[in-house]
Design an enzyme around this catalytic site. Sequence first.
Site, PDB file in Angstrom:
ATOM      1  N   CYS A 118      26.668  27.847 -84.267  1.00  0.00           N
ATOM      2  CA  CYS A 118      26.252  28.611 -83.084  1.00  0.00           C
ATOM      3  C   CYS A 118      26.836  27.597 -81.734  1.00  0.00           C
ATOM      4  O   CYS A 118      26.136  27.472 -80.781  1.00  0.00           O
ATOM      5  CB  CYS A 118      24.720  28.210 -83.029  1.00  0.00           C
ATOM      6  SG  CYS A 118      24.223  28.680 -84.507  1.00  0.00           S
TER       7      CYS A 118
ATOM      8  N   PHE B 201      17.551  33.993 -91.113  1.00  0.00           N
ATOM      9  CA  PHE B 201      18.775  34.615 -90.430  1.00  0.00           C
ATOM     10  C   PHE B 201      18.572  36.021 -90.264  1.00  0.00           C
ATOM     11  O   PHE B 201      17.932  36.723 -90.905  1.00  0.00           O
ATOM     12  CB  PHE B 201      19.940  34.358 -91.249  1.00  0.00           C
ATOM     13  CG  PHE B 201      20.343  32.887 -90.932  1.00  0.00           C
ATOM     14  CD1 PHE B 201      21.850  32.720 -90.380  1.00  0.00           C
ATOM     15  CD2 PHE B 201      19.518  31.752 -91.152  1.00  0.00           C
ATOM     16  CE1 PHE B 201      22.243  31.351 -89.790  1.00  0.00           C
ATOM     17  CE2 PHE B 201      20.080  30.383 -91.081  1.00  0.00           C
ATOM     18  CZ  PHE B 201      21.307  30.488 -90.457  1.00  0.00           C
TER      19      PHE B 201
ATOM     20  N   HIS C 159      19.593  27.138 -78.613  1.00  0.00           N
ATOM     21  CA  HIS C 159      19.878  28.140 -79.664  1.00  0.00           C
ATOM     22  C   HIS C 159      18.578  28.040 -80.766  1.00  0.00           C
ATOM     23  O   HIS C 159      18.021  27.028 -81.017  1.00  0.00           O
ATOM     24  CB  HIS C 159      20.997  27.475 -80.726  1.00  0.00           C
ATOM     25  CG  HIS C 159      20.951  28.202 -81.963  1.00  0.00           C
ATOM     26  ND1 HIS C 159      21.362  29.614 -82.134  1.00  0.00           N
ATOM     27  CD2 HIS C 159      20.827  27.599 -83.339  1.00  0.00           C
ATOM     28  CE1 HIS C 159      21.442  29.728 -83.577  1.00  0.00           C
ATOM     29  NE2 HIS C 159      21.052  28.562 -83.925  1.00  0.00           N
TER      30      HIS C 159
ATOM     31  N   ASN D 281      17.232  33.947 -86.385  1.00  0.00           N
ATOM     32  CA  ASN D 281      18.502  33.114 -86.373  1.00  0.00           C
ATOM     33  C   ASN D 281      19.766  33.986 -86.349  1.00  0.00           C
ATOM     34  O   ASN D 281      20.098  34.059 -87.552  1.00  0.00           O
ATOM     35  CB  ASN D 281      18.537  31.969 -86.870  1.00  0.00           C
ATOM     36  CG  ASN D 281      19.666  30.908 -86.827  1.00  0.00           C
ATOM     37  OD1 ASN D 281      20.447  31.475 -85.927  1.00  0.00           O
ATOM     38  ND2 ASN D 281      19.685  29.591 -87.355  1.00  0.00           N
TER      39      ASN D 281
END
Length: 237
Positions: A7, A55, A143, A176
Site C-alpha cells: 500500500c 481483503f 491506509h 483492505n
Amino acid sequence: MMYMNGCSAALRVAKDIAENNRGARVLVACAEITLVMIRAPDEDHVGTLIMQALFGDGAGAVVVGADPVSGEQPGFEMLSASQATIPESENIAVGRLGADAFLFNPCKQMPLLVRDNIERCVADALAPLCPVASWNDLFWVVHPGGRAILDSVQTGLGLDPRKLEASRHVLRENGNMSAPSVIFVLDELRRQQEGNKMGVMVGLGPGLTVETMALRASQVAKRKVEHRYQHQISIGI
C-alpha cells in the site's frame, strides 16, 4: 508497472516524475483483485483465512502534476514524501506468490510495531516542513489495513477517533484493497475538507515500510507552496 508493493510507493514515484518533467500530468492507476486468490485453507497457512476475510477488490486512479494551470482543480497538494522501514520487521508482513496462489501470513506483532513506531516515522517526515503542536490539528489519510492497524495508529498518535473515520468507513464498505485503499480514503476526505488545511497520508508496505506524505487540502484558489519547493505538486482524484 509496479507489483507487490503493498500500500505504498506509487504516489511517491508519480510525484518524482511530475517534479522532474514540468508540465507533465502523471496518471496513477491502482487495481487489486484478491477474489481470484481465494483458496481452501490448510493448517500450514491459517493466515490465508484472514486475508480472504479482510481483503477486497478495488481500483482507483489519480492524476498528479506540477504547477496547476487555469481550469484544473486539484484536490490536494503533496508537500513532501518520505519512507522508513521499521527495524527488525522483515518477517512481519510476508507474502508469497507461487503456483498455488498468493499466500499471506500476517504476524500478530504487526499492530504493536505500528503503534510503537508510527509517531517517530511521522515526526521525522514532517520535521523539515513545520512544527506541529498536536497531531489532531491535521487531517489523516491512513491506509485501512484492518481494524487493529487503525487502532494502533490512533493509539500511537493519540488521535481523536474522528480523525480516522474516513479510513474506517472505507474499511467497512470495501475492506483492505491494498494499493487503491488510500485513494478511496482521499476521495472520502475530499468531500469534507476545507482549503489550505494540512494533513498526512500514511501507507504501509512490505518490510514493514511506512510511507508518509505531507498534504494540503486544496480549493480552486490555492496559495503558493513555500519557496523551498520548486513545484506545487497536486493530486486530482
